[in-house]
Design a protein around this motif. Structure first.
Motif, PDB file in Angstrom:
ATOM      1  N   ALA A 172       7.646  14.211   6.266  1.00 61.49           N
ATOM      2  CA  ALA A 172       7.985  15.522   5.692  1.00 61.49           C
ATOM      3  C   ALA A 172       9.292  15.450   4.919  1.00 61.49           C
ATOM      4  O   ALA A 172       9.430  16.072   3.858  1.00 61.49           O
ATOM      5  CB  ALA A 172       8.088  16.573   6.802  1.00 61.49           C
ATOM      6  N   GLY A 173      10.231  14.677   5.446  1.00 64.62           N
ATOM      7  CA  GLY A 173      11.492  14.511   4.718  1.00 64.62           C
ATOM      8  C   GLY A 173      11.302  13.754   3.413  1.00 64.62           C
ATOM      9  O   GLY A 173      11.928  14.078   2.397  1.00 64.62           O
ATOM     10  N   VAL A 174      10.417  12.775   3.422  1.00 63.20           N
ATOM     11  CA  VAL A 174      10.159  11.989   2.214  1.00 63.20           C
ATOM     12  C   VAL A 174       9.447  12.834   1.160  1.00 63.20           C
ATOM     13  O   VAL A 174       9.721  12.746  -0.039  1.00 63.20           O
ATOM     14  CB  VAL A 174       9.337  10.736   2.555  1.00 63.20           C
ATOM     15  CG1 VAL A 174       8.863  10.017   1.294  1.00 63.20           C
ATOM     16  CG2 VAL A 174      10.151   9.780   3.413  1.00 63.20           C
ATOM     17  N   THR A 175       8.513  13.657   1.609  1.00 67.40           N
ATOM     18  CA  THR A 175       7.667  14.391   0.668  1.00 67.40           C
ATOM     19  C   THR A 175       8.219  15.767   0.309  1.00 67.40           C
ATOM     20  O   THR A 175       7.652  16.452  -0.536  1.00 67.40           O
ATOM     21  CB  THR A 175       6.236  14.558   1.228  1.00 67.40           C
ATOM     22  OG1 THR A 175       6.302  15.245   2.482  1.00 67.40           O
ATOM     23  CG2 THR A 175       5.586  13.210   1.422  1.00 67.40           C
TER      24      THR A 175
ATOM     25  N   ASP B 164      13.760   4.672  -4.126  1.00 72.33           N
ATOM     26  CA  ASP B 164      13.055   3.414  -4.318  1.00 72.33           C
ATOM     27  C   ASP B 164      11.826   3.379  -3.408  1.00 72.33           C
ATOM     28  O   ASP B 164      11.972   3.373  -2.180  1.00 72.33           O
ATOM     29  CB  ASP B 164      14.010   2.258  -3.979  1.00 72.33           C
ATOM     30  CG  ASP B 164      13.353   0.904  -4.140  1.00 72.33           C
ATOM     31  OD1 ASP B 164      12.199   0.832  -4.604  1.00 72.33           O
ATOM     32  OD2 ASP B 164      13.991  -0.104  -3.778  1.00 72.33           O
ATOM     33  N   PRO B 165      10.616   3.349  -3.956  1.00 74.75           N
ATOM     34  CA  PRO B 165       9.418   3.339  -3.114  1.00 74.75           C
ATOM     35  C   PRO B 165       9.367   2.141  -2.168  1.00 74.75           C
ATOM     36  O   PRO B 165       8.859   2.264  -1.049  1.00 74.75           O
ATOM     37  CB  PRO B 165       8.271   3.298  -4.125  1.00 74.75           C
ATOM     38  CG  PRO B 165       8.837   3.837  -5.383  1.00 74.75           C
ATOM     39  CD  PRO B 165      10.273   3.417  -5.384  1.00 74.75           C
ATOM     40  N   SER B 166       9.897   1.012  -2.599  1.00 72.69           N
ATOM     41  CA  SER B 166       9.890  -0.177  -1.749  1.00 72.69           C
ATOM     42  C   SER B 166      10.749   0.039  -0.504  1.00 72.69           C
ATOM     43  O   SER B 166      10.349  -0.307   0.618  1.00 72.69           O
ATOM     44  CB  SER B 166      10.398  -1.392  -2.529  1.00 72.69           C
ATOM     45  OG  SER B 166      10.430  -2.546  -1.714  1.00 72.69           O
ATOM     46  N   TYR B 167      11.921   0.634  -0.693  1.00 72.22           N
ATOM     47  CA  TYR B 167      12.792   0.905   0.449  1.00 72.22           C
ATOM     48  C   TYR B 167      12.175   1.945   1.374  1.00 72.22           C
ATOM     49  O   TYR B 167      12.206   1.807   2.605  1.00 72.22           O
ATOM     50  CB  TYR B 167      14.164   1.383  -0.031  1.00 72.22           C
ATOM     51  CG  TYR B 167      15.085   1.696   1.117  1.00 72.22           C
ATOM     52  CD1 TYR B 167      15.782   0.692   1.764  1.00 72.22           C
ATOM     53  CD2 TYR B 167      15.220   3.011   1.578  1.00 72.22           C
ATOM     54  CE1 TYR B 167      16.614   0.975   2.842  1.00 72.22           C
ATOM     55  CE2 TYR B 167      16.039   3.298   2.653  1.00 72.22           C
ATOM     56  CZ  TYR B 167      16.729   2.278   3.277  1.00 72.22           C
ATOM     57  OH  TYR B 167      17.543   2.565   4.355  1.00 72.22           O
ATOM     58  N   LEU B 168      11.608   2.997   0.786  1.00 71.03           N
ATOM     59  CA  LEU B 168      10.989   4.036   1.605  1.00 71.03           C
ATOM     60  C   LEU B 168       9.816   3.473   2.414  1.00 71.03           C
ATOM     61  O   LEU B 168       9.594   3.883   3.552  1.00 71.03           O
ATOM     62  CB  LEU B 168      10.514   5.193   0.733  1.00 71.03           C
ATOM     63  CG  LEU B 168      11.595   6.074   0.109  1.00 71.03           C
ATOM     64  CD1 LEU B 168      10.956   7.156  -0.754  1.00 71.03           C
ATOM     65  CD2 LEU B 168      12.477   6.708   1.188  1.00 71.03           C
ATOM     66  N   ALA B 169       9.073   2.556   1.834  1.00 74.44           N
ATOM     67  CA  ALA B 169       7.967   1.935   2.567  1.00 74.44           C
ATOM     68  C   ALA B 169       8.487   1.196   3.796  1.00 74.44           C
ATOM     69  O   ALA B 169       7.923   1.314   4.898  1.00 74.44           O
ATOM     70  CB  ALA B 169       7.195   0.987   1.647  1.00 74.44           C
TER      71      ALA B 169
ATOM     72  N   HIS C  37       0.835  -1.204   0.000  1.00 71.77           N
ATOM     73  CA  HIS C  37       0.000   0.000   0.000  1.00 71.77           C
ATOM     74  C   HIS C  37       0.872   1.257   0.000  1.00 71.77           C
ATOM     75  O   HIS C  37       0.663   2.173  -0.818  1.00 71.77           O
ATOM     76  CB  HIS C  37      -0.895  -0.029   1.233  1.00 71.77           C
ATOM     77  CG  HIS C  37      -1.768   1.167   1.400  1.00 71.77           C
ATOM     78  ND1 HIS C  37      -2.789   1.485   0.521  1.00 71.77           N
ATOM     79  CD2 HIS C  37      -1.784   2.147   2.360  1.00 71.77           C
ATOM     80  CE1 HIS C  37      -3.397   2.589   0.915  1.00 71.77           C
ATOM     81  NE2 HIS C  37      -2.806   3.015   2.023  1.00 71.77           N
ATOM     82  N   LEU C  38       1.856   1.310   0.889  1.00 66.66           N
ATOM     83  CA  LEU C  38       2.719   2.484   0.958  1.00 66.66           C
ATOM     84  C   LEU C  38       3.566   2.643  -0.299  1.00 66.66           C
ATOM     85  O   LEU C  38       3.743   3.766  -0.794  1.00 66.66           O
ATOM     86  CB  LEU C  38       3.634   2.378   2.186  1.00 66.66           C
ATOM     87  CG  LEU C  38       3.040   2.758   3.531  1.00 66.66           C
ATOM     88  CD1 LEU C  38       4.058   2.530   4.639  1.00 66.66           C
ATOM     89  CD2 LEU C  38       2.574   4.215   3.535  1.00 66.66           C
ATOM     90  N   ALA C  39       4.107   1.542  -0.807  1.00 69.51           N
ATOM     91  CA  ALA C  39       4.962   1.626  -1.994  1.00 69.51           C
ATOM     92  C   ALA C  39       4.193   2.184  -3.188  1.00 69.51           C
ATOM     93  O   ALA C  39       4.723   2.986  -3.962  1.00 69.51           O
ATOM     94  CB  ALA C  39       5.546   0.249  -2.328  1.00 69.51           C
ATOM     95  N   ILE C  40       2.939   1.786  -3.339  1.00 73.95           N
ATOM     96  CA  ILE C  40       2.119   2.301  -4.439  1.00 73.95           C
ATOM     97  C   ILE C  40       1.900   3.808  -4.276  1.00 73.95           C
ATOM     98  O   ILE C  40       2.026   4.578  -5.232  1.00 73.95           O
ATOM     99  CB  ILE C  40       0.779   1.560  -4.498  1.00 73.95           C
ATOM    100  CG1 ILE C  40       0.996   0.116  -4.963  1.00 73.95           C
ATOM    101  CG2 ILE C  40      -0.206   2.271  -5.423  1.00 73.95           C
ATOM    102  CD1 ILE C  40      -0.226  -0.768  -4.836  1.00 73.95           C
ATOM    103  N   LEU C  41       1.567   4.225  -3.050  1.00 76.21           N
ATOM    104  CA  LEU C  41       1.334   5.653  -2.812  1.00 76.21           C
ATOM    105  C   LEU C  41       2.622   6.459  -2.976  1.00 76.21           C
ATOM    106  O   LEU C  41       2.606   7.563  -3.537  1.00 76.21           O
ATOM    107  CB  LEU C  41       0.754   5.859  -1.418  1.00 76.21           C
ATOM    108  CG  LEU C  41      -0.660   5.329  -1.198  1.00 76.21           C
ATOM    109  CD1 LEU C  41      -1.067   5.491   0.268  1.00 76.21           C
ATOM    110  CD2 LEU C  41      -1.662   6.048  -2.103  1.00 76.21           C
TER     111      LEU C  41
END
Length: 213
Positions: free
Chosen positions: A203-206, A163-168, A146-150
């Motif tokens: 906030a750091g991610v976005t 990498d969205p997978s790592y960030l998730a 769910h998080l990786a998709i968003l």
């Protein structure tokens, strides 16, 4: 030529089966409600089959037949809350459910997950530490996907995409039950502080997404 006779349905037979299924569902609901009350007021250590049976008004044998043992009952408690939580972020109202921007949905999800973990902390602590990789798979995979998709839907600066997978994984890491239990119980961290910290991480991610939008 002799015609084979078929037995006719017994009068009321289907009704009795329906009543049995309804009774079983009511018993299960009473059992889980009683178990949740015991865990909430006395902790997981007090979750005995005999006490739950007495509080639910059923026989101890009913609990063993339905849940197997104490750990099976504990997992049933986790599963009931987990189904409701997953339904809320997969199809509930925004911003947790569909219909809000990705960043708002991520924030709503992390805030809700923090409350979900804190609300069943002892049960999740038991479940997540049963084996070295017990936390992963199942619900964790649903959260991660769910998080990786968003995260993949967030705009990023030109030439750079984390990498969205790592960030998730990074966003889920602070909500491991053992870490949360340690910080909240040994160091007095509050749920509000956990949620504020998650906001800072997000906030750091976005921040890059905002500058690219």
């Amino acid at each position: 030529m002799t015609q084979t006779r078929r037995a006719l349905p017994q009068a009321g037979r289907g009704d009795r089966r329906g009543e049995e299924r309804a009774d079983a569902a009511r018993n299960r609901a009473r059992i889980l409600a009683a178990a949740e009350e015991i865990v909430a007021t006395r902790g997981v250590e007090a979750l005995s089959m005999a006490d739950v049976a007495a509080a639910a008004g059923v026989g101890v044998g009913t609990l063993y037949r339905r849940f197997g043992d104490r750990s099976g009952l504990a997992y049933a408690l986790i599963d009931r809350r987990e189904r409701d939580f997953q339904a809320s972020f997969m199809g509930g109202p925004p911003p947790l459910g569909p219909g809000a921007p990705a960043a708002a949905r991520i924030r709503a999800f992390l805030q809700a997950l923090a409350g979900r973990v804190a609300g069943q902390l002892d049960l999740l602590l038991m479940a997540e530490t049963a084996t070295p990789f017990a936390r992963f798979g199942g619900a964790y995979d649903a959260y991660h996907r769910h998080l990786a998709i968003l995260l993949a839907d967030l705009p990023s600066p030109a030439g750079h995409r984390a990498d969205p997978s790592y960030l998730a994984d990074a966003l889920l890491a602070p909500l491991a039950a053992n870490l949360l239990a340690y910080r909240m119980r040994e160091h007095g961290l509050t749920l509000d502080a956990v949620r504020a910290g998650l906001d800072d991480l997000l906030a750091g991610v976005t921040s890059g997404a905002r500058s690219a939008s």
